[in-house]
Design a protein around this motif. Structure first.
Motif, PDB file in Angstrom:
ATOM      1  N   ASN A 191       1.708  -9.162 -15.831  1.00 40.05           N
ATOM      2  CA  ASN A 191       1.883 -10.052 -16.992  1.00 40.05           C
ATOM      3  C   ASN A 191       1.266  -9.421 -18.246  1.00 40.05           C
ATOM      4  OD1 ASN A 191      -0.756 -10.372 -16.190  1.00 40.05           O
ATOM      5  ND2 ASN A 191      -0.751 -12.606 -16.265  1.00 40.05           N
ATOM      6  N   GLY A 192       1.295  -8.097 -18.260  1.00 39.21           N
ATOM      7  CA  GLY A 192       0.772  -7.391 -19.429  1.00 39.21           C
ATOM      8  C   GLY A 192       0.539  -5.933 -19.086  1.00 39.21           C
ATOM      9  N   VAL A 193      -0.019  -5.220 -20.018  1.00 40.41           N
ATOM     10  CA  VAL A 193      -0.177  -3.767 -19.870  1.00 40.41           C
ATOM     11  C   VAL A 193      -1.031  -3.393 -18.653  1.00 40.41           C
ATOM     12  CG1 VAL A 193      -1.248  -1.752 -20.960  1.00 40.41           C
ATOM     13  CG2 VAL A 193       0.232  -3.271 -22.297  1.00 40.41           C
ATOM     14  N   TYR A 194      -2.103  -4.175 -18.411  1.00 37.85           N
ATOM     15  CA  TYR A 194      -3.010  -3.774 -17.327  1.00 37.85           C
ATOM     16  C   TYR A 194      -2.450  -4.076 -15.941  1.00 37.85           C
ATOM     17  CZ  TYR A 194      -6.252  -2.468 -20.910  1.00 37.85           C
ATOM     18  OH  TYR A 194      -6.810  -1.840 -21.977  1.00 37.85           O
ATOM     19  N   GLY A 195      -1.665  -5.151 -15.826  1.00 40.46           N
ATOM     20  CA  GLY A 195      -0.972  -5.407 -14.568  1.00 40.46           C
ATOM     21  C   GLY A 195       0.040  -4.299 -14.301  1.00 40.46           C
ATOM     22  N   ALA A 196       0.770  -3.930 -15.356  1.00 41.01           N
ATOM     23  CA  ALA A 196       1.758  -2.849 -15.226  1.00 41.01           C
ATOM     24  C   ALA A 196       1.071  -1.549 -14.812  1.00 41.01           C
ATOM     25  CB  ALA A 196       2.490  -2.673 -16.557  1.00 41.01           C
ATOM     26  N   ARG A 197      -0.146  -1.339 -15.338  1.00 45.07           N
ATOM     27  CA  ARG A 197      -0.880  -0.111 -14.988  1.00 45.07           C
ATOM     28  C   ARG A 197      -1.234  -0.105 -13.496  1.00 45.07           C
ATOM     29  NH1 ARG A 197      -6.056   1.513 -18.553  1.00 45.07           N
ATOM     30  NH2 ARG A 197      -4.425   1.649 -20.139  1.00 45.07           N
ATOM     31  N   MET A 198      -1.639  -1.260 -12.972  1.00 46.80           N
ATOM     32  CA  MET A 198      -1.979  -1.307 -11.537  1.00 46.80           C
ATOM     33  C   MET A 198      -0.746  -1.007 -10.690  1.00 46.80           C
ATOM     34  SD  MET A 198      -5.049  -3.907 -10.737  1.00 46.80           S
ATOM     35  CE  MET A 198      -4.337  -5.495 -11.088  1.00 46.80           C
ATOM     36  N   ALA A 199       0.427  -1.508 -11.137  1.00 49.33           N
ATOM     37  CA  ALA A 199       1.661  -1.221 -10.399  1.00 49.33           C
ATOM     38  C   ALA A 199       1.958   0.279 -10.441  1.00 49.33           C
ATOM     39  CB  ALA A 199       2.814  -2.023 -10.999  1.00 49.33           C
ATOM     40  N   LYS A 200       1.720   0.878 -11.590  1.00 52.46           N
ATOM     41  CA  LYS A 200       1.945   2.310 -11.734  1.00 52.46           C
ATOM     42  C   LYS A 200       1.044   3.098 -10.776  1.00 52.46           C
ATOM     43  CE  LYS A 200       3.337   3.579 -16.076  1.00 52.46           C
ATOM     44  NZ  LYS A 200       2.994   3.712 -17.506  1.00 52.46           N
ATOM     45  N   ILE A 201      -0.199   2.673 -10.679  1.00 49.56           N
ATOM     46  CA  ILE A 201      -1.138   3.343  -9.766  1.00 49.56           C
ATOM     47  C   ILE A 201      -0.629   3.223  -8.326  1.00 49.56           C
ATOM     48  CG2 ILE A 201      -3.483   3.279  -8.796  1.00 49.56           C
ATOM     49  CD1 ILE A 201      -4.424   2.264 -11.608  1.00 49.56           C
ATOM     50  N   ALA A 202      -0.172   2.014  -7.966  1.00 50.32           N
ATOM     51  CA  ALA A 202       0.365   1.811  -6.607  1.00 50.32           C
ATOM     52  C   ALA A 202       1.529   2.766  -6.364  1.00 50.32           C
ATOM     53  CB  ALA A 202       0.798   0.363  -6.427  1.00 50.32           C
ATOM     54  N   GLY A 203       2.335   2.995  -7.398  1.00 49.05           N
ATOM     55  CA  GLY A 203       3.464   3.924  -7.288  1.00 49.05           C
ATOM     56  C   GLY A 203       2.998   5.357  -7.091  1.00 49.05           C
ATOM     57  N   VAL A 204       2.001   5.758  -7.855  1.00 48.29           N
ATOM     58  CA  VAL A 204       1.483   7.126  -7.750  1.00 48.29           C
ATOM     59  C   VAL A 204       1.006   7.403  -6.321  1.00 48.29           C
ATOM     60  CG1 VAL A 204      -0.431   8.632  -8.455  1.00 48.29           C
ATOM     61  CG2 VAL A 204       0.871   7.363 -10.184  1.00 48.29           C
ATOM     62  N   TYR A 205       0.380   6.402  -5.709  1.00 45.48           N
ATOM     63  CA  TYR A 205      -0.132   6.580  -4.334  1.00 45.48           C
ATOM     64  C   TYR A 205       0.923   6.250  -3.279  1.00 45.48           C
ATOM     65  CZ  TYR A 205      -4.739   7.549  -6.172  1.00 45.48           C
ATOM     66  OH  TYR A 205      -5.797   8.129  -6.827  1.00 45.48           O
ATOM     67  N   LYS A 206       2.139   5.987  -3.747  1.00 42.92           N
ATOM     68  CA  LYS A 206       3.272   5.722  -2.845  1.00 42.92           C
ATOM     69  C   LYS A 206       2.961   4.599  -1.855  1.00 42.92           C
ATOM     70  CE  LYS A 206       5.380  10.266  -3.239  1.00 42.92           C
ATOM     71  NZ  LYS A 206       4.486  10.836  -4.279  1.00 42.92           N
ATOM     72  N   LEU A 207       2.317   3.538  -2.360  1.00 43.82           N
ATOM     73  CA  LEU A 207       2.041   2.391  -1.487  1.00 43.82           C
ATOM     74  C   LEU A 207       3.326   1.595  -1.290  1.00 43.82           C
ATOM     75  CD1 LEU A 207      -1.350   1.028  -2.917  1.00 43.82           C
ATOM     76  CD2 LEU A 207      -0.970   2.809  -1.201  1.00 43.82           C
ATOM     77  N   ASN A 208       3.315   0.768  -0.276  1.00 44.47           N
ATOM     78  CA  ASN A 208       4.412  -0.168  -0.060  1.00 44.47           C
ATOM     79  C   ASN A 208       4.118  -1.385  -0.949  1.00 44.47           C
ATOM     80  OD1 ASN A 208       6.271  -1.965   0.866  1.00 44.47           O
ATOM     81  ND2 ASN A 208       5.779  -1.704   3.043  1.00 44.47           N
ATOM     82  N   TYR A 209       4.735  -1.437  -2.116  1.00 40.51           N
ATOM     83  CA  TYR A 209       4.364  -2.473  -3.079  1.00 40.51           C
ATOM     84  C   TYR A 209       5.581  -3.016  -3.826  1.00 40.51           C
ATOM     85  CZ  TYR A 209       5.175   0.374  -7.238  1.00 40.51           C
ATOM     86  OH  TYR A 209       5.764   1.099  -8.234  1.00 40.51           O
ATOM     87  N   GLU A 210       5.419  -4.211  -4.379  1.00 38.81           N
ATOM     88  CA  GLU A 210       6.424  -4.768  -5.285  1.00 38.81           C
ATOM     89  C   GLU A 210       5.722  -5.377  -6.477  1.00 38.81           C
ATOM     90  OE1 GLU A 210       9.290  -7.412  -3.408  1.00 38.81           O
ATOM     91  OE2 GLU A 210       9.698  -5.838  -1.902  1.00 38.81           O
ATOM     92  N   VAL A 211       6.500  -5.589  -7.527  1.00 32.71           N
ATOM     93  CA  VAL A 211       5.937  -6.136  -8.761  1.00 32.71           C
ATOM     94  C   VAL A 211       6.430  -7.572  -8.954  1.00 32.71           C
ATOM     95  CG1 VAL A 211       5.923  -5.927 -11.276  1.00 32.71           C
ATOM     96  CG2 VAL A 211       5.759  -3.868  -9.848  1.00 32.71           C
TER      97      VAL A 211
END
Ligand SMILES: *Cc1c(COP(=O)(O)O)cnc(C)c1O
Length: 610
Positions: free
Chosen positions: A333-353
């Motif tokens: 719901n903002g830049v910092y939430g988006a940043r956490m999703a990006k981090i999850a992507g970098v570590y190739k976690l099984n994640y959704e937004v």
């Protein structure tokens, strides 16, 4: 580093007659506050985390002071009227646990004296000055090695005069025990024993050295004449000397790093130390425990810390706590939430937004349905979205996760220590923050406060990051009281001081001050005719995104420069879909300063409108 102080405040102060008949001497006012309170503030400012006051005459004054400053403890000398200051010190002897400053309560002094004592390696050290001609001097005689050998109010009792006793001393607990043993042996014949005579007695075997500062600014106030000289001459000199050491004020209205106090800035000025030394390990250990205590019970939660900015705390959480078969949902719901999703992507976690509005609350029903349908095991959420000032409904989200057995990962970087929180009640498992926002320290330390059992469960997750692994860092610190890699030493000293100041203010008190600044800002914005991006009821009261005026002459850089010249730093907005500038009211700032900023903003807006 001297972490405790003892103040002797039991005396009758009978030479000041009516003035102190119904009040302890320490409560005489000079410079707008009781002299003992000014002394307490100086002690806190040099890093004293605990103050023990020996009371007697009108003890209720000190008890009231202890309610105002939570780090004060009082102990009554029940026979204060029939005993001397040594008896008061004797009564509190078991309370002292580390090296401490011992002070008389009726002193005004330049705080540089405390720094000089603490900065000297000699463990037992008494502060002395050159001649004061006060008429009430305690003269000192030293031996060849600089130790105290004799003292007296009568100059003729001594063979040499090596200075006057100020009434500020640095002592070890063992030296105090020696003084008490001496006192026990003489109390029967000398009930009125003063503490300085016990110092002279023990100094024969275990030296108490004299640190003489010829022109030290100080005065003990024992009678009308002292009071008059203190008011007219000494107090103004002390104020001037201390003003010279004040750092130029810059009010940071950007959303962190936040404005710090001078005492936090100066706390960084310490003798060089290798951070592998035990005493530095103890500072870090104290720091992690105190950081935990602001939001949780240390038996249930533990803080893991290292050198890094807030994002490294987010990255450590996300990369360390989701197992290989885990599924992570990240609220954006903002830049910092988006940043956490990006981090999850970098570590190739099984994640959704889970996308949510940047200006309105999270749809809790939709969130719960998504968590259930997607079989998520972990939820990452930003408590306070710093880009908009939007405060997420963490209590409700915590309850949903509790019901569903989902582990919560919370970025509270800009909420921690500014908003009162109870991690256990909020059902937070991992919470990230940093040293440079509401805790009001310097940039450089990232930390995650972890539920101990949840942290232990992460031990078996293969490391995805070498530097930012929570469990590895924690296990190493538990074993060694060291961080795995070089910690930012000076930032730790500053954080320690910032924690002491937060304890004195309390988090509730801090939130009240921040809120008062925010109210000033919000009223001002309204008066000027500007609007906030987020409705006030959804705001944190810590940071406000203000919509830029629809005026072609408005120019953020121009406003920034005008503000900067007046000592205020402001920050542009960060959202792509709305033009805003942001005003943060976190850090060491006061409502009066916010009022000055609002006036400046008003003037600028008036000018571009005409
Ligand atoms: C400040 C902040 C961070 C960390 O930013 P750094 O620049 O890495 O210190 C992370 N999350 C939120 C919500 C913040 O406000």
């Amino acid at each position: 580093m001297v972490r405790e102080a003892v103040i002797l405040g039991a005396g009758l102060g009978s030479r000041l007659k009516e003035r102190t008949k119904a009040m302890p001497k320490g409560f005489l006012e000079l410079g707008g506050m009781p002299i003992v309170e000014a002394s307490i503030r100086k002690l806190i400012a040099v890093g004293v985390e605990r103050i023990i006051i020996g009371t007697g005459h009108c003890a209720e004054y000190y008890e009231a002071l202890a309610k105002k400053y939570h780090i004060i403890e009082t102990i009554l000398n029940p026979i204060y009227a029939q005993s001397g200051s040594m008896r008061t010190l004797y009564e509190l002897r078991d309370r002292v646990t580390t090296d401490f400053f011992l002070l008389e309560s009726d002193l005004i002094y330049d705080s540089a004296g405390l720094f000089a004592l603490a900065n000297d390696l000699r463990p037992d050290l008494l502060l002395a000055s050159g001649p004061t001609l006060s008429g009430d001097e305690v003269y000192l005689e030293s031996g060849p090695d600089g130790r105290l050998v004799k003292l007296s109010k009568r100059r003729e009792d001594l063979s040499r005069n090596d200075g006057e006793l100020v009434g500020i001393t640095k002592l070890r607990p063992s030296t105090l025990q020696g003084m008490c043993a001496y006192a026990e042996s003489v109390f029967a014949e000398k009930p009125m024993l003063e503490y300085e005579h016990a110092m002279a007695a023990v100094s024969k075997d275990d030296p108490i050295h004299i640190l003489r500062i010829d022109n030290f600014l100080w005065r003990e106030i024992d009678d009308e004449h002292h009071l008059e000289i203190a008011q007219k001459k000494i107090q103004p000199q002390i104020e001037q000397a201390e003003a010279l050491r004040r750092v130029r004020r810059e009010v940071l209205l950007n959303p962190g790093p936040a404005t710090t106090t001078d005492s936090v800035k100066y706390a960084q000025v310490q003798a060089d130390i290798c951070p592998r030394e035990k005493e530095f390990g103890q500072i870090m250990d104290w720091t992690r425990t105190e950081l935990t205590k602001f939001v949780a019970d240390p038996s249930e939660y533990v803080t893991v810390l290292w050198g890094g900015s807030g994002t490294s705390a987010d990255e450590a959480m996300i990369s360390s706590v989701v197992p290989e078969n885990g599924r992570l949902l990240v609220i954006d719901n903002g830049v910092y939430g988006a940043r956490m999703a990006k981090i999850a992507g970098v570590y190739k976690l099984n994640y959704e937004v889970f996308k949510s509005s940047t200006t309105a609350p999270v749809d809790l029903n939709a969130l719960e349905a998504t968590l259930k349908a997607g079989k998520f095991t972990h939820l990452a959420v930003v408590y306070h979205e710093t880009t908009t000032g939007l405060l997420t409904d963490l209590p409700s989200i915590g309850q949903i996760c509790k019901r569903l057995g989902i582990i919560t990962i919370v970025d509270a970087v800009s909420a921690y220590a500014g908003i009162p929180m109870d991690l256990s009640a909020l059902n937070v498992d991992f919470m990230a923050s940093t040293s440079n926002k509401n805790i009001q320290g310097m940039a450089g330390i990232a930390f995650v406060i972890c539920r101990r059992d949840r942290l232990a469960e992460t031990a078996k997750i293969p490391m995805r990051s070498f530097y930012l692994n929570l469990w590895d860092q924690h296990a190493y610190f538990e074993k060694t009281l060291q961080t795995r890699f070089t910690p930012p030493v000076q930032a730790f000293y500053a954080l320690r001081q910032a924690i002491i100041e937060a304890k004195v203010e309390t988090i509730e008190g801090r939130y009240a001050r921040y809120s008062a600044c925010w109210n000033t800002l919000i009223k001002g914005i309204d008066r000027i005719g500007l609007r906030c991006l987020v409705k006030p009821e959804y705001q944190s009261k810590l940071i406000t995104a203000i919509l830029e005026p629809e005026n072609t002459r408005y120019n953020f850089n121009e406003l920034h420069d005008i503000a900067r010249r007046a000592g205020f730093t402001i920050y542009p907005g960060k959202l792509s879909d709305a033009n805003t500038f942001r005003i943060a009211n976190i850090g060491d700032i006061q409502p009066a300063e916010m009022d000055r900023f609002v006036q400046l903003l008003q003037k600028y807006i008036d000018e571009i409108r005409t």
